[in-house]
Design an enzyme around this catalytic site. Structure first.
Site, PDB file in Angstrom:
ATOM      1  N   HIS A  80       3.193  -8.266  -4.998  1.00 59.09           N
ATOM      2  CA  HIS A  80       2.925  -7.030  -4.264  1.00 59.09           C
ATOM      3  C   HIS A  80       2.424  -7.313  -2.849  1.00 59.09           C
ATOM      4  CE1 HIS A  80       2.540  -4.237  -8.015  1.00 59.09           C
ATOM      5  NE2 HIS A  80       3.664  -4.940  -8.001  1.00 59.09           N
ATOM      6  N   GLU A  82      -0.109  -6.113  -1.180  1.00 59.10           N
ATOM      7  CA  GLU A  82      -1.550  -6.352  -1.110  1.00 59.10           C
ATOM      8  C   GLU A  82      -1.883  -7.771  -1.558  1.00 59.10           C
ATOM      9  OE1 GLU A  82      -0.920  -2.068  -2.715  1.00 59.10           O
ATOM     10  OE2 GLU A  82       0.080  -4.011  -2.821  1.00 59.10           O
ATOM     11  N   CYS A 108      -1.702  -0.504  -6.860  1.00 62.70           N
ATOM     12  CA  CYS A 108      -1.640  -0.428  -8.321  1.00 62.70           C
ATOM     13  C   CYS A 108      -2.944  -0.986  -8.892  1.00 62.70           C
ATOM     14  CB  CYS A 108      -0.439  -1.208  -8.848  1.00 62.70           C
ATOM     15  SG  CYS A 108      -0.627  -3.003  -8.743  1.00 62.70           S
ATOM     16  N   CYS A 111      -3.441  -4.837  -8.221  1.00 66.14           N
ATOM     17  CA  CYS A 111      -3.869  -5.101  -6.834  1.00 66.14           C
ATOM     18  C   CYS A 111      -5.292  -4.605  -6.596  1.00 66.14           C
ATOM     19  CB  CYS A 111      -2.904  -4.448  -5.851  1.00 66.14           C
ATOM     20  SG  CYS A 111      -1.298  -5.269  -5.798  1.00 66.14           S
TER      21      CYS A 111
END
Length: 155
Positions: A80, A82, A108, A111
């Site tokens: 991801h 992040e 999410c 993260c």
């Protein structure tokens, strides 16, 4: 003709949207910019781990299995945005403690746990994401979350 200077939030959020253009995800492109004291520390976008084939080549397992948004994150081969921003800061030795994350989508739950442990101070996001656990975790943390819209300008 005047060209108005962007606010700090507009400036960094526009950069997050630019970063997301590098994403190779087939379902959702996300960009992230880690900022501290007005300076960019790192950036990240979602895509396959370094040196591995992108989803454009391998296909998307979550899509094939019709996995709804916000569920079964472990099935995604991508890292991801992040996570990549945190990893990039670590690789280059930049402390992100008390940093602000500008991200195109609300993080999410996976993260969010990483961001809590990384001790960032704030998450500024533009678009939502369907993950109730993430909202709950961030609500219990000391991280401030703020929705940014290009329609409403900060003064």
């Amino acid at each position: 003709m005047s060209n108005p200077r962007p606010t700090v939030d507009e400036y960094f959020m526009k950069m997050a949207y630019l970063v997301r253009e590098r994403s190779t995800c087939l379902r959702r492109k996300v960009g992230a910019v880690m900022v501290k004291d007005g300076h960019i520390l790192s950036t990240g976008y979602n895509g396959a781990p370094k040196g591995l084939p992108h989803c454009e080549q391998t296909g998307c397992l979550r899509e094939k299995l019709n996995v709804p948004t916000g569920e079964r994150h472990e099935l995604c081969r991508g890292v991801h945005a992040e996570q990549n921003a945190v990893i990039q800061a670590a690789v280059f030795g930049a402390s992100i403690k008390d940093a602000i994350l500008y991200v195109t989508n609300f993080p999410c739950s996976v993260c969010s746990k990483i961001l809590v442990n990384a001790s960032i101070s704030e998450i500024v996001f533009a678009e939502g994401y369907a993950d109730d656990l993430s909202s709950e975790l961030l609500g219990e943390s000391k991280i401030k979350t703020r929705n940014f819209s290009f329609d409403k300008k900060e003064e």
